[in-house]
Design an enzyme around this catalytic site. Structure first.
Site, short mmCIF file in Angstrom:
data_model
loop_
_atom_site.label_atom_id
_atom_site.label_comp_id
_atom_site.label_asym_id
_atom_site.label_seq_id
_atom_site.Cartn_x
_atom_site.Cartn_y
_atom_site.Cartn_z
N GLY A 190 0.72 -1.41 0.05
CA GLY A 190 0.11 0.17 0.15
C GLY A 190 0.91 0.89 -0.15
O GLY A 190 1.70 1.55 0.08
N ASN A 191 0.80 2.19 0.08
CA ASN A 191 1.08 3.79 0.39
C ASN A 191 0.27 4.91 1.14
O ASN A 191 -0.66 4.09 2.02
CB ASN A 191 0.43 4.55 -0.85
CG ASN A 191 -0.63 4.12 -1.56
OD1 ASN A 191 -1.47 5.76 -0.77
ND2 ASN A 191 -1.21 3.95 -3.08
N ARG A 192 0.98 5.55 1.47
CA ARG A 192 0.39 6.45 2.22
C ARG A 192 -0.45 7.73 1.99
O ARG A 192 -0.23 8.69 3.18
CB ARG A 192 1.92 7.94 2.73
CG ARG A 192 3.16 6.63 3.37
CD ARG A 192 4.04 7.24 3.92
NE ARG A 192 5.11 6.81 4.48
CZ ARG A 192 5.64 6.99 6.01
NH1 ARG A 192 4.17 7.44 6.39
NH2 ARG A 192 6.26 5.90 6.34
#
Ligand code: CTP
Ligand code: CA
Length: 235
Positions: free
Chosen positions: A33-35
């Site tokens: 995933g990512n932020r």
């Protein structure tokens, strides 16, 4: 609908906004995933609604509440987001791709939770490229000769030789969208924060505009710019 102004700058326009960050599963409990919190995209959806638009929000794992008065379609992975965006874009006057779409996904998704190897070795993950949703929407728009304004986002850190805006200008040319909103990202910069700095680049050669402040204020500024550009596209 609450908050809609029938005489706002986007009155009668259909706006699609994607927001949040996609998650690409490895197994039933793990993902890449990512932020992205989705705050900026959600603020844009709310600002477009307040400007009189009919808004569809394609939401990928938002860490912020969805605004009232907008249609929400949930999308978890890049592929799900692609499908939702292609569908909603067919009737949209404006598309704002604020979502952080994973560039890659694991080549295989395990049906059962992965176990550690008994011999103590570490696995090597094989990844495959995800579709570029924005590029696809640009191609669909151009093929259908639709009068549609396409807005991309670019999260850039820059590197030792190149500043974020230079990367942004190259990306605008490569993507073929009309506007590209560039912001600086990093560990504690932008992601999850309530304030942001965003530079709007225009393919048609309009002014490079710097928007700075709380994300909802920046969103209102971007929506204003979008309304101007849409009026130009429609002629
Ligand atoms: N985007 C997309 N589909 C992808 C990746 C990105 O639609 N698979 C969209 C994003 O929503 C954003 C824009 O493209 O509006 C730019 O995203 P970004 O990650 O900055 O661009 P990339 O082309 O993926 O380039 P980079 O190699 O810098 O990640
Ligand atoms: Ca990317």
């Amino acid at each position: 609908r609450r908050g809609q102004t029938p005489d706002g700058p986007l009155a009668g326009a259909r706006v699609l906004v994607s927001a949040g960050g996609t998650r690409e599963p490895l197994d039933p409990v793990r993902f890449l995933g990512n932020r992205s919190s989705g705050k900026q995209g959600v603020a844009i959806a709310a600002a477009a609604r307040d400007a009189g638009a009919e808004v569809t929000l394609v939401a990928a794992h938002l860490e912020t509440p969805v605004p009232a008065g907008v249609e929400v379609v949930h999308a978890g992975t890049a592929e799900q987001l692609r499908r939702a965006c292609v569908r909603a874009a067919a009737r949209a006057d404006v598309v704002v791709m604020a979502a952080a779409v994973a560039d890659y996904r694991p080549a295989r998704v395990a049906d059962a939770k992965l176990k550690k190897a008994e011999d103590g070795s570490a696995p090597v993950l094989e990844l495959v490229r995800n579709p570029d949703v924005l590029r696809e929407l640009v191609d669909l728009r151009n093929t259908a000769r639709r009068r549609q304004l396409l807005v991309g986002f670019a999260a850039e850190t820059g590197d030792a030789e190149t500043d974020p805006l230079t990367f942004g200008r190259r990306k605008l040319a490569r993507k073929g969208c009309d506007l590209l909103a560039v912001n600086h990202v990093g560990e504690n910069l932008v992601f999850g924060q309530d304030t942001t700095t965003l530079t709007v680049l225009s393919a048609a050669g309009g002014p490079e505009q710097v928007l700075e402040g709380p994300k909802d204020e920046v969103a209102r500024g971007l929506v204003q710019r979008i309304a101007q550009e849409l009026a130009a596209v429609r002629g």
